[in-house]
Structures are given as structure tokens and as C-alpha cells.
Write an enzyme that holds these catalytic residues in place. Structure first.
Site, PDB file in Angstrom:
ATOM      1  N   HIS A  80       0.830  -1.211   0.000  1.00 56.72           N
ATOM      2  CA  HIS A  80       0.000   0.000   0.000  1.00 56.72           C
ATOM      3  C   HIS A  80       0.861   1.257   0.000  1.00 56.72           C
ATOM      4  O   HIS A  80       0.914   1.973   1.005  1.00 56.72           O
ATOM      5  CB  HIS A  80      -0.912  -0.007   1.229  1.00 56.72           C
ATOM      6  CG  HIS A  80      -1.799  -1.211   1.332  1.00 56.72           C
ATOM      7  ND1 HIS A  80      -1.347  -2.447   1.712  1.00 56.72           N
ATOM      8  CD2 HIS A  80      -3.130  -1.361   1.094  1.00 56.72           C
ATOM      9  CE1 HIS A  80      -2.341  -3.320   1.710  1.00 56.72           C
ATOM     10  NE2 HIS A  80      -3.435  -2.699   1.332  1.00 56.72           N
ATOM     11  N   SER A 124      -6.226  -5.135  10.985  1.00 54.85           N
ATOM     12  CA  SER A 124      -7.677  -5.073  11.005  1.00 54.85           C
ATOM     13  C   SER A 124      -7.965  -3.686  11.573  1.00 54.85           C
ATOM     14  O   SER A 124      -7.628  -3.390  12.722  1.00 54.85           O
ATOM     15  CB  SER A 124      -8.267  -6.167  11.884  1.00 54.85           C
ATOM     16  OG  SER A 124      -9.672  -6.080  11.868  1.00 54.85           O
ATOM     17  N   LEU A 125      -8.563  -2.837  10.758  1.00 50.80           N
ATOM     18  CA  LEU A 125      -8.611  -1.415  11.096  1.00 50.80           C
ATOM     19  C   LEU A 125      -9.474  -1.124  12.324  1.00 50.80           C
ATOM     20  O   LEU A 125     -10.348  -1.902  12.692  1.00 50.80           O
ATOM     21  CB  LEU A 125      -9.099  -0.621   9.887  1.00 50.80           C
ATOM     22  CG  LEU A 125      -8.070  -0.577   8.742  1.00 50.80           C
ATOM     23  CD1 LEU A 125      -8.681   0.013   7.476  1.00 50.80           C
ATOM     24  CD2 LEU A 125      -6.850   0.238   9.157  1.00 50.80           C
ATOM     25  N   ASP A 152      -8.180   7.717   8.185  1.00 43.93           N
ATOM     26  CA  ASP A 152      -9.504   8.333   8.324  1.00 43.93           C
ATOM     27  C   ASP A 152     -10.625   7.322   8.089  1.00 43.93           C
ATOM     28  O   ASP A 152     -11.650   7.352   8.759  1.00 43.93           O
ATOM     29  CB  ASP A 152      -9.658   9.572   7.425  1.00 43.93           C
ATOM     30  CG  ASP A 152      -9.258   9.333   5.973  1.00 43.93           C
ATOM     31  OD1 ASP A 152      -8.705   8.252   5.660  1.00 43.93           O
ATOM     32  OD2 ASP A 152      -9.507  10.229   5.152  1.00 43.93           O
ATOM     33  N   SER A 168     -21.986 -10.102  37.762  1.00 40.18           N
ATOM     34  CA  SER A 168     -22.382 -11.400  37.205  1.00 40.18           C
ATOM     35  C   SER A 168     -21.176 -12.303  36.973  1.00 40.18           C
ATOM     36  O   SER A 168     -21.247 -13.512  37.161  1.00 40.18           O
ATOM     37  CB  SER A 168     -23.113 -11.211  35.872  1.00 40.18           C
ATOM     38  OG  SER A 168     -24.383 -10.633  36.064  1.00 40.18           O
ATOM     39  N   GLU A 200     -17.167  -4.070  24.615  1.00 40.84           N
ATOM     40  CA  GLU A 200     -16.274  -5.223  24.747  1.00 40.84           C
ATOM     41  C   GLU A 200     -15.079  -5.144  23.805  1.00 40.84           C
ATOM     42  O   GLU A 200     -13.995  -5.641  24.118  1.00 40.84           O
ATOM     43  CB  GLU A 200     -17.050  -6.521  24.519  1.00 40.84           C
ATOM     44  CG  GLU A 200     -18.143  -6.801  25.556  1.00 40.84           C
ATOM     45  CD  GLU A 200     -19.437  -6.007  25.316  1.00 40.84           C
ATOM     46  OE1 GLU A 200     -19.546  -5.337  24.265  1.00 40.84           O
ATOM     47  OE2 GLU A 200     -20.331  -6.059  26.174  1.00 40.84           O
ATOM     48  N   HIS A 241     -21.655 -17.455  32.077  1.00 42.09           N
ATOM     49  CA  HIS A 241     -22.997 -17.684  31.561  1.00 42.09           C
ATOM     50  C   HIS A 241     -22.984 -18.532  30.298  1.00 42.09           C
ATOM     51  O   HIS A 241     -23.658 -18.241  29.308  1.00 42.09           O
ATOM     52  CB  HIS A 241     -23.722 -16.355  31.336  1.00 42.09           C
ATOM     53  CG  HIS A 241     -24.035 -15.650  32.622  1.00 42.09           C
ATOM     54  ND1 HIS A 241     -23.047 -15.141  33.437  1.00 42.09           N
ATOM     55  CD2 HIS A 241     -25.200 -15.388  33.244  1.00 42.09           C
ATOM     56  CE1 HIS A 241     -23.603 -14.596  34.511  1.00 42.09           C
ATOM     57  NE2 HIS A 241     -24.905 -14.737  34.430  1.00 42.09           N
TER      58      HIS A 241
END
Lengths: 624, 624
Positions: B32, B119-120, B149, B349, B370, B419
Site C-alpha cells: 500500500h 484489522s482497522l 480516516d 455477574s 467489549e 454464563h
């Protein structure tokens, strides 16, 4: 209804909804009553003042839509639809029972939910997709989404916020129930409504601040929202968690806890309503959509797929399956106006740009925001579209929780992940999809397809479109030769046997790029007099267990699998899992360590999935 | 160096970096270049004016940190570190070769990268984690993150932006290279820097707008950023993609394309430098950190784990494994000051709240975001912490792409998903982790652990902390009885045999909640004279193939697996895949359809993983 009376009626209705929520969660012994109590006034004003909905006909295309993003307020959702006349009020008592469709968090088993929510921060993207469908079909309905304040911390929400303003979705009205309290403590912004407003405004939204327990303000807010043109609107409602019950209001420690019986009785006493007030509440009706709007929805026959003019390829022609995906999208798009395509700024790599060129009005550029892309697809599907969303396979993993929820919502969405495996080469591991088969197989009721050539790709894309539910197609970066005749069919759940003889030593199961490694291995082994059977397992889920078992049994109960994927959850485990009960021995070749940059053929060799490794494995097994 | 000369030197250096990027990508035949050209001036000003870094000692804790979030500009990263003296300039020619650590996108194989990007939209969260580590350790370093950007459309970026201002991370300086062009077209906001600025400002950041090709502005911006207190700073740099090469500047269609040889020569002619200019450029040096800063980092002996005082439980005591996780965190936190805990507003929890109570200064509330939580954990780990991040298992899936990248980055992070499975009961499918084993197993070099009782949980948490790399612990919502003695050890890669006799008909392999179903089935079958062997496969990855094969061979080559997980990629497939080469028959019990709300025991029965189903399966197999 005169205004003062309507105000009183709405107050009574909100009280009634609160009563239902307290009663149902106490009866169920679990649930989130306090989060329902904070939203009860907002929901009442929305349903009985603003919403236009034909209760008798949920599929009326003019109906407004309501998405409960804060899915843990499900009891309130059920209560308001019950009081709106959609379901019997009595059924609220079945909340969370195994024989009830009134689940702990909404799924489309409760048809008015339309979509599954409960993993927070996803409802706005879905609402955006519905709003976009409204714009595409030039329908006048509005989409309302109710968000909790805690979930506004989710980045997916801001993807949706940016997208909605970029596309000027003025038919989208979000409400944030700012009740200040998350599950385990106060939210980041607590009751700072002005700060929320500055953020939404900076992202191009019209903002309205209200006291979420003041019906006059709420009604005015919804009226104002209805007039906003050219941008989406958010109503920021200051509320109290547990509103209406003195010992719950604005108190920590009550999230996700039903009231024990004695406290429920105390709460219901505070929420008492006279017979007259109940009658007044129930004099409120949800207004139907305005008549006379023109509807010219695209009509599609069930037999549309018979009209597909498939692109044709020459045997031996070098075509990347990702490019054939683009060809196929155009072909099915011509035959069915409900097909839409979405991409996350990689349309020139996934080749969805071919669809953009052919049908610009049905292509949605989602920019680099894969979570929102999947949410938008779910929303489009809920409004009848057949959305195909594409990105690099690895970047679809960005939206894995959205895909998970789409599975729970039984959404009719189609996904294409390109650039699978180490065969992409020099871009390196961050761009390689090596876990997508595992992830996509583990979505309930999903279909997972992995074609090796252009013909199988275009046929499988049509199969995906016909299938009702989530289907995933895995495509490959490098060009591969066409090996199938244009007339060949590729049903979901099938496989193709590419080489066989009566004395094959082993069955080699491959898919995608590794089919060609298996064919090379065949030649090398055949030259030494050793014959192998070769299966192209283009349908990884569901897979044809019966045929796999039969072929394996004809080849000494020996199977070798080879895949451009990590060993976990991919082709090899799918096969091992399917045939293992029959005492068939499966030996797996897969990408067993963290890959790196390099040439495709170097990487396939270094990570153990090239023809050389197949030959070695077959020889070892045949010799033993 | 006098100012005018320094300006000239920086201009020459940026030109030199541009030359390296063009040359290296053309030689590699991929990459690139244009995205490197837009950032070259920003990176030059940062490295040779602002950055404080001890080139001879990358592990100097006073070093500033630099995270290249726009990982596809890797050639520029390698070039600037080469010109800074970290690696030989000659090595830039190895870009993207299989024998080179200069990969297509950065991984920590190139040690100055520290983390994997590409991974942007993830680099800012990682930088936030590093900045947080600086605050925890009271170190004066700054963290610089360079974003593209296009990636600002990713929601994860806005999670990081909100988090950084909430925690007032004034040691964090982000730069956005606003070059207007994404991969396949213009970005959403193109060159509207003011709009970017309004968004960042609304999220609490100090903003500085500059021409990203004007060194005077860049230097002033970095100087101003250094003075900002109490909030993070973003420098919004207006740039041109392909800057410096007339036929590339601001042109579409050049993303991810190296220049063919002839065009590369043309470009290099435009980027020509005299010997004198090169010498001037190379007179620039990266400045070392200021001496004299006090460093009092927590010191930890390698034998720290011998000092853990494990919580003790009584046999038969009812303790949820999620609660034991909280106990264990506190125990290891006492023994090792590097342990930190993160949670996404479910700490009551997951029981990470126990760690918060014991060590508030080492607990990080990440709110409902997350993705950023995982990125922060990766950043903390890069600065030497041992972060444990917890949420519901299903909500960790929200961050799956971040976890994937953490795997590629070989990050030393620990995850706990609570869970798990249908055994959570009434909350319904949106809250059930049923795909987490598949997803976490498919991370290269990951460890996946699934304890059934409190004793095994606390021992495994300690094992996770000792393990270098990604380790995942799956915990269960309902309480389960303690079945192991406090003295029992649980090494990674082990298993426990809970029942065995010389004439067992079948080996039943369970983990977590299903261990107790297997034990119930054992009793029921034993009462009919049918004996089964029971294996607790607490270490799902790696698993003890040798022991599994041995037990299976002692029980008629028959194995039944039972798991509270979908059939794909979980315990059953792990076992089938491991033992299938040995001709062992594996029969799987798993959650084979989309579950719903209901009582835990009802659901386990309805979805085929209760004792009753084990009994039926064993009888069928034993009878055949």
C-alpha cells in the site's frame, strides 16, 4: 380525545404497563423490572400517541416499526403489545416459561418483535436497515428504536449513528432512555443529557431533550420528531430506573432482579389503579397508518430463480471465486428485485462492485463498519429484502456478535467472506480468514458454502438466495481454474466426487483452494499407481454424511481432509464429527500455526496444506 | 539544530521514507504505497521531533510508544524505524518475503510494532491500554497512535475515544491521517476536518487541526499536544493520499497497489534527493527519554505463583464456577501485582467485582464496550501487565475480531466468559454462550479451559496467569457442587477420570455443567449394571489425546461427548478430531437447535444434553 383526558389516560396506561412488568417478573422469578419502569412512559407516549400500526395486520407495509434495542425490557414490550390488542393480556403471565413465546429477551417467536435483541447496542443498526428499506421502497412509515443509555457505550451504536446521518434517514427516530444506571453501576455519562446531545448532534442528528416521565414533553417531542426532514432524530429522555416505585427509583443493586412477592405487593400498592383509571387507559388505541399512501412494492414470484441467467465460464478458465460472486450477484439481482448488496469499503476486492455497477439503487456502501453492516442487513431482511453483505472473511468476524444475534433472530441474511486462508499470500495473517468456518458453522441453522470454482460459486449464490435463513459463502483470492460444466447443479447439503476408482486407498476431502492441491496430489500418486478418491465438499454445513460415510467405507475407512483454515471447527472437524460414529479414521491437514506473509504457494506448503503434504499423508496411511 | 535546518532535514527525511515505501512495495510486488505517502510527513515529525525513545533499548520503560493503527502503512513503519537506527535500512528490501519479519501488516515479529495491527479500528484501543498502564505505573511516557480516516468509521474507535476521555488519559495523543480516500472510494467525511473535530470534541478530546504536509504546523501541533492536561488529544491532519508523487496524489484507484517498475522509477524521480539532502535527513536523531524520571515498577519473581494462597472449598459445597473465578482473581492478585482485571459492566455477574473490592486501583471498568475492553487488555499486556478481561461468554464474541488480532499479536491476555450455555435458563438465547468454544479454539496458540467446580476453577485461573499467551476460561451460571479436593492440581492439557472400572462400556467425556449430568447418568446406568467411564475434559485446548485414546480403547473404542454448546467446534468436535485417526467412534450430544427461555434443567433436557440423553445414548451403543 381531549388533551387533558388523553394525558390522564396515558398516565394510567403507563401505570398499567408498570403493573404488568412487576407482576410478570415476580411470577417468573427472574427478569428486569426496573429497566421496564424507566421506559414505561416513553413507550406509552410512543404507542398511544405517535405510532401508526394496523394491529390486525402486522404485515401491512405502511405500519411504523418499533425496535426494542434494550431487549432486557422485554416484559414492557409484551405488556404494551398486549394492551395494544396484539396478544391477550392474560398471556403476560407466561413470561419466560419454556412453553411461552414471551422469552426473557425478545426473539421473533414473538412476531411483533420482528428481530432478536438483548445483546445491547444492536437495535439501532437494525432500525437503520428498516428505515433504509422504507426509503428504497418509498414507503412513508417511521422506524422507532428504544435504546438504553448503557448500550450507547457500544461502538456499533456510533457506526449506526454515523451511517444514519450520512444517508439522511429522517424516517428514523431513536429514543434513549437515560436512566443513569447500568447493570453494575452508573453509566459513563449518568444524567448528562446535554453531553449525549452534543455527541449525537456532532454526528448529524437532530436532538430533543425531555423529561422522560412528563407526557406533555414526550408528546411534543414525538410531534417535533415527526417534522424533522433530512436527518435522523434522537429523543434523549431523562428517566429514573425503577420509576413509580419509591423503594426502587434511581437505586443501585436492582438491575435484573425481580421483586420478591412481598415487595411486589408493596410496589403494586404504589402503582394502584382504580377500575375507572384502567378503563380510561384502555380507551387509548394505537392509530392505524394513514390510508391512501401509494404502495408499489416489487413483486416477486416464488419461481423467480428459474429466470436466473447464470454467467457461463469455459472449462479451465482462470476465475477467482470472489469475482464469480460478483457475477452471480448481478445475475440474481436481475431476476429478483428484492436482492440488495452491502459492502464495507472493500467492494473492489469482494467484487460486490459489479452489483453496484448494475443496480446502484440497491447497493449500500457501509464503509468500514462491519457491525452496522450486519445490523442493517438484518433490518433490510425484516422488511422483506434479501441482503447480501460482503467483506473479507476475517473482517466479518468484527460483526460476529451481530451475526450470532441474527441467527437467534432467524434473519434471512446472506454473507460472503472473501480472502479466505493463507492463500491470500503477502498481506499476512491479519487479512486471512482462518476461523470463519468455525464461527459461521456455530450459528444455529446456518448454511456454510465453500466453492472451488466459478461455476459452483454462481450456482451456490443462487441457492443462498433461495434459502430462508443465514447462509455464508467463503471465497478465495487467487484465480482458480473452472472445473465444472455450466450445467452442473450444486444443491445445499451436497458434495461432488471428482476422482474415483474401484480401488481407491483413501478419500481426500477438500474444498475451495485445496481442491486443486488434492487434484495435484491425485496426479502425483496416480503416477506411482496409488489411487485416491477426491471429494469437493462445497457444502460444509449441512454436509452429506451418508455420502461421506459411503465413500470412506469404499476406501478402507480412511479419510484425509485438507483445508485452508485453522484445524479447529473447520472442514476437518466437520467431517470427523460426521463420520466418527461409523469408525472411520479421519486425518486432518489444516493451518496448524500462526501464519505470516509470503507467497500463496510458499504459505500453503509451509503450513501443511499443499499437494506435497497430501501425498505424504496418503502414502503414510496407505502403507500402514 | 537550528530551526530552518531542522525543517529542511525533516522534509528530506519524509522524502527518504517515501522513497523506501515506493521501492519496497514495488520490489515486493504488493502493498500500500499511497497510504504510506500520505502519512510520511506526520510520522517524520513525530519520530524526529516529539518521540522520546531509547533506540538501543526498546524495553526502557520510559520510552514513548507508537501504535500504527493503519497497519497497511507497514512499509512506512519499517522505513522510519530503519532510519531511526532500529534495523538496517537494507532490510527494507525484504518486505513481505516469507523469510522476513517485515510482514504485509505489522505483527510483533517486528519487535518495534509491539502489537499486531491491520484489522482497522483497533490500534486506538491498544494505545489506550498502553496509556492506562502508564498512568497505573506513574510513568511519564506518551502513547502516540496513528489512525487512518477510513477506520474512524469503526465503532471500536468511538469506544476507545469515549473511554480515553472518561479516564482523562492526557498521555494519549492520536493522529488521524485524513487523506480522504478509502480502499474503494471516498470516506464518509472526506476532507471535512471540522466535522471530525466536532465529533472528537463532543467526546471530550482536545483537537488540533493541521495541514499534514506542513512541518511547521505539525511540529507546533505535537508541541501543543504535549502541554494538554486532563484529556487526550487528537491531531487531525489534512493529507493527500499518494502525496509527493504527482500522478498518485489524491487519486482514486491506487489503494493497495504497488507501482509497476516504470511508474516506480517515475515516482522516485519526483522524490529525488541529493547526497547532501540524505545526509541532512540522517542527521536527525530520535531523542531519548528524559533522564532522571523515577521508576518504581512492581517487581515480580518468576516463582510468584508458589505464593498463591488458594481459596479453599468443602467437598459438596455449592459454588458457581463464575464465583470461584472472582475468588481466584483475588488470590492471584495478592501474589502478583501485575494482575489487572477488566469488565464490561457485568462485574456482579462475572464476579470480577471481588477483584475490584480487593484491588480497586488495578480494576478497569470498561462499560458496555467489549471491543475496546479487549484492545485495552492487549495494550496493558504490551506494557507488562497480566490482564484478565471478563464478560458473558456470548458478549466476548462482540470482540471476536479484536481477539483474533490479539492471537496474531501473540498478546498475553486472559479472558473469562461466564454464563455458558443453555444452563443459564430464563434469560434466553441472546445471553447464552453457545459458540464461544468454537470461536476461542480457533485462535492460534490459544488455551481453552472449562472447569466444572470451584477447586478446578481457582487452579486453572492460576495456570492461565502463568501461561504466556491467550487463555480463555468458560464459567457457568448455576452453582455446582465441589467435587475435587483442594490439593488437586489441574495442569493445562490435562483431564480427570471421575469414574472407571475394568469393564466400562463407554467413555463419556464432559466438561463444566455436563460433568454433573454424566455423573447422574453413571448412577442410573450403574443401578442397571452398566458401567461407564467418565472424563472431565477441563482442558479443551490443548487436550490430552493420548489419555483420551487410551480410555476409549479400554471402553470398546466408544466415546460419548456431552456439552452445553452448539455441536460445531466445541468439545465433541475437539474430541472427535483428536481420536478419529485411531478408529474410535465418537457420538456427540450437544445443543442441536436454537434454544429458548426456560428453566436450566428443562432446557438441558429439551436440547439433548441431560443425564437422560446420556443414558439413552450409552444404552443404544452398549446394546449394538
Amino acid at each position: 380525545m381531549e388533551w387533558v383526558k388523553k394525558l390522564d389516560a396515558m398516565k394510567a396506561m403507563a401505570q398499567l404497563l408498570r403493573r404488568h412488568c412487576v407482576e410478570a417478573t415476580t411470577l417468573a422469578g427472574s427478569g428486569h423490572p426496573t429497566t421496564c419502569l424507566s421506559s414505561a412512559d416513553v413507550v406509552t407516549a410512543l404507542f398511544f400517541h405517535s405510532l401508526r400500526y394496523d394491529i390486525a395486520n402486522p404485515s401491512n407495509p405502511l405500519n411504523d416499526r418499533f425496535v426494542l434495542s434494550k431487549g432486557h425490557a422485554a416484559p414492557l414490550l409484551y405488556a404494551v403489545w398486549a394492551e395494544a390488542g396484539a396478544i391477550p393480556v392474560e398471556s403476560l403471565k407466561t413470561l419466560r416459561r419454556i412453553d411461552s413465546d414471551l422469552e426473557g429477551h425478545p426473539t421473533p417467536r414473538f412476531q411483533w418483535a420482528e428481530v432478536a435483541t438483548g445483546s445491547l447496542g444492536q437495535g439501532l443498526s437494525i432500525a437503520v436497515g428498516m428505515a433504509l428499506a422504507g426509503k428504497m421502497d418509498k414507503l412513508p412509515f417511521c422506524v422507532y428504536a428504544l435504546l438504553g443509555d448503557g448500550e450507547v457505550a457500544e461502538g456499533g451504536v456510533w457506526e449506526a449513528v454515523a451511517f444514519a446521518s450520512y444517508y439522511r434517514l429522517d424516517n428514523l427516530k431513536a429514543i434513549v432512555d437515560v436512566n443513569r444506571l447500568g447493570q453494575s453501576g452508573p453509566t459513563m455519562l449518568q444524567h448528562d443529557l446535554e453531553l449525549y446531545a452534543r455527541r449525537f448532534a456532532a454526528f448529524g442528528w437532530h436532538t430533543i431533550l425531555v423529561d422522560g416521565h412528563d407526557f406533555e414533553q414526550l408528546v411534543n417531542a414525538f410531534d417535533q420528531a415527526a417534522t424533522v426532514k433530512g436527518q435522523p432524530t434522537v429523543i434523549l429522555a431523562r428517566t429514573l430506573k425503577g420509576k413509580g416505585v419509591s423503594f426502587l427509583e434511581d437505586k443501585e443493586g436492582w438491575h435484573g432482579r425481580p421483586l420478591p412477592k412481598d415487595l411486589a405487593e408493596k410496589a403494586l400498592a404504589e402503582l394502584a389503579l382504580s377500575e375507572g383509571q384502567i378503563a380510561l387507559a384502555r380507551s387509548l388505541k394505537v392509530q392505524p397508518p394513514t390510508d391512501g399512501a401509494e404502495i408499489s412494492l416489487p413483486s416477486v414470484s416464488e419461481e423467480w430463480h428459474r429466470r436466473i441467467e447464470f454467467p457461463r465460464y469455459e472449462l479451465g478458465q482462470q476465475v477467482a471465486t470472489r469475482e464469480a460472486y460478483g457475477d452471480a450477484l448481478v445475475a440474481i439481482g436481475k431476476a429478483n428485485p428484492l436482492i440488495v448488496a452491502l459492502d464495507g469499503d472493500v467492494k473492489n476486492s469482494t467484487f460486490s462492485e459489479k452489483f453496484l455497477a448494475a443496480f446502484p439503487e440497491r447497493f449500500v456502501e457501509c464503509f468500514i463498519a462491519e457491525q452496522n453492516m450486519i445490523g442493517v442487513a438484518v433490518g433490510l431482511a425484516a422488511r422483506g429484502k434479501i441482503p447480501f453483505a460482503s467483506s473479507f472473511a476475517c473482517f466479518l468476524m468484527r460483526a460476529y456478535d451481530f451475526i450470532r444475534m441474527a441467527g437467534i433472530g432467524m434473519a434471512n441474511i446472506k454473507l460472503c467472506g472473501s480472502h479466505a486462508g493463507v492463500s491470500i499470500g503477502e498481506d499476512g495473517p491479519s487479512q486471512m480468514g482462518l476461523e470463519d468456518l468455525a464461527a459461521m458453522r456455530a450459528i444455529p441453522r446456518s448454511v456454510v458454502l465453500y466453492p472451488c470454482d466459478a461455476v459452483s460459486t454462481v450456482k451456490l449464490v443462487a441457492e443462498m438466495a433461495k434459502y430462508q435463513g443465514i447462509a455464508y459463502l467463503r471465497t478465495t483470492r487467487p484465480k482458480t481454474p473452472v472445473i465444472y460444466d455450466n450445467a452442473e447443479e450444486f444443491p445445499i447439503g451436497g458434495l461432488k466426487v471428482l476422482r474415483q476408482s474401484p480401488n481407491d486407498a483413501v478419500t481426500v476431502v477438500a474444498a475451495g483452494i485445496t481442491v486443486f492441491e488434492a487434484l495435484k496430489a491425485y496426479e502425483a500418486l496416480a503416477s506411482e499407481g496409488l489411487h485416491i478418491r477426491i471429494v469437493d465438499l462445497y457444502s460444509v454445513k449441512p454436509l452429506d454424511t451418508e455420502a461421506l460415510v459411503r465413500h470412506a467405507q469404499q476406501t478402507n475407512n480412511l479419510v484425509v481432509t485438507v483445508e485452508d483454515h485453522y484445524p479447529e471447527g473447520g472442514l476437518g472437524e466437520a467431517v470427523a464429527s460426521a463420520v466418527s460414529p461409523y469408525g472411520i479414521r479421519v486425518h486432518k491437514l489444516a493451518v496448524t500455526d500462526l501464519p505470516r506473509s509470503g507467497k500463496p504457494e510458499e504459505l500453503m506448503d509451509m503450513f501443511g496444506i499443499s499437494a506435497k503434504h497430501i501425498v505424504q499423508t496418503v502414502k503414510r496411511l496407505a502403507g500402514s
